[in-house]
Design a protein around this motif. Structure first.
Motif, mmCIF file in Angstrom:
data_model
loop_
_atom_site.group_PDB
_atom_site.id
_atom_site.type_symbol
_atom_site.label_atom_id
_atom_site.label_comp_id
_atom_site.label_asym_id
_atom_site.label_seq_id
_atom_site.Cartn_x
_atom_site.Cartn_y
_atom_site.Cartn_z
ATOM 1 N N THR A 1 47.204 33.407 -5.270
ATOM 2 C CA THR A 1 47.931 33.843 -4.082
ATOM 3 C C THR A 1 48.789 35.075 -4.349
ATOM 4 O O THR A 1 49.236 35.309 -5.470
ATOM 5 N N GLU B 1 51.776 35.537 -2.949
ATOM 6 C CA GLU B 1 53.117 34.998 -3.146
ATOM 7 C C GLU B 1 53.147 34.155 -4.424
ATOM 8 O O GLU B 1 52.158 33.519 -4.782
ATOM 9 N N ASP C 1 43.451 32.663 3.026
ATOM 10 C CA ASP C 1 43.985 34.023 2.951
ATOM 11 C C ASP C 1 45.023 34.056 1.840
ATOM 12 O O ASP C 1 46.091 33.442 1.962
ATOM 13 N N ALA D 1 46.953 36.334 0.904
ATOM 14 C CA ALA D 1 48.161 37.081 1.244
ATOM 15 C C ALA D 1 49.045 36.324 2.226
ATOM 16 O O ALA D 1 50.269 36.495 2.233
ATOM 17 N N ASN D 2 48.446 35.515 3.075
ATOM 18 C CA ASN D 2 49.191 34.719 4.063
ATOM 19 C C ASN D 2 48.693 33.279 3.973
ATOM 20 O O ASN D 2 47.688 32.912 4.591
ATOM 21 N N ASN E 1 47.821 29.625 4.418
ATOM 22 C CA ASN E 1 47.702 28.749 5.570
ATOM 23 C C ASN E 1 48.531 27.475 5.367
ATOM 24 O O ASN E 1 48.720 27.008 4.239
#
Length: 258
Positions: free
Chosen positions: A85, A87, A202, A204-205, A207
């Motif tokens: 990820t 993050e 995703d 970057a974002n 879920n």
């Protein structure tokens, strides 16, 4: 030392004096397994001028080593979804429970063109309807050179993404394999099995239904004398605030359960 424990709604008896260690020791020799194009780890004494942190060298009362290694490429390790990820997620924050009911299965990867692949149907057949919290996959043939192999550029076996999806949908929280990765070595960064198991769509974002408490443990070794079947797993990690940590998965044979 037989010990009876209450685990969830089951009473389980295990012999704590007979642990089955699935980890591969980290060494600074050519016998250390290697993946991802790294050199072997470094383990060497600290040096301050003429002072050397090694008792046998005569200048120190203690052995005082620096260790330089990569958890993903130098041995048994456990990783969380922070491995893929954008993050930051830490294995030390993701893994908060350490005992699980586990199923050991043995699988001969199937030939798919130039690859060796562990398929959904193979795992489904081996589990025979069981729904464990953790699954330990031993690939066949199970040669001892797994503990010292240089996997770089060898295209090792891997899981098809539908197999990882099946395990996720089955409710398996912890996936352990004797491979350097659940994904194909050269896959153009797709990481389909990682994403399927963690339910990451995703990177970057993230879920909301991504599985932040699920883990993948790679580069284990399951000795040949260990039979397929049910075990109590103690999944031990070092307290690294990192996406992955060196780990020491331990199995205990279940002597009986109610």
């Amino acid at each position: 030392m037989k010990t009876t424990i209450q685990y969830q709604n089951e009473t389980i008896t295990v012999n704590l004096s007979k642990p089955i260690d699935l980890s591969i020791p980290l060494t600074n020799t050519d016998q250390n397994p290697i993946a991802w194009y790294l050199e072997k780890p470094f383990i060497e004494p600290v040096r301050f001028g003429d002072w050397i942190g090694k008792v046998s060298e005569g200048s120190s009362s203690t052995n005082f080593n620096n260790i330089y290694f990569n958890p993903h490429g130098h041995g048994t390790h456990t990783e969380c979804l922070g491995h893929i990820t954008k993050e930051f997620y830490s294995i030390n924050q993701s893994l908060k429970h350490f005992f699980f009911l586990a199923e050991v299965i043995s699988v001969s990867p199937e030939v798919h063109e130039d690859d060796l692949v562990i398929t959904k149907s193979q795992i489904e057949k081996a589990l025979s309807g069981k729904t464990p919290e953790a699954i330990v996959i031993r690939t066949l043939p199970n040669r001892n050179d797994k503990t010292s192999k240089n996997y770089s550029n060898t295209n090792p076996p891997y899981l098809e993404d539908s197999a990882a999806t099946f395990l996720r949908e089955l409710g398996v929280q912890h996936l352990l394999v004797d491979l350097p990765s659940v994904d194909k070595e050269h896959d153009e960064g797709k990481l389909l099995a990682h994403k399927a198991f963690w339910n990451v769509t995703d990177v970057a974002n993230l879920n909301p239904d991504a599985r932040s408490s699920a883990t993948i443990t790679e580069l284990i070794f399951v000795p040949n004398h260990v039979s397929d079947g049910s075990y109590l797993l103690n999944l031990q990690i070092a307290a690294f605030e990192n996406d992955a940590s060196p780990s020491k998965p331990i199995l205990y044979t279940i002597l009986n359960s109610d």
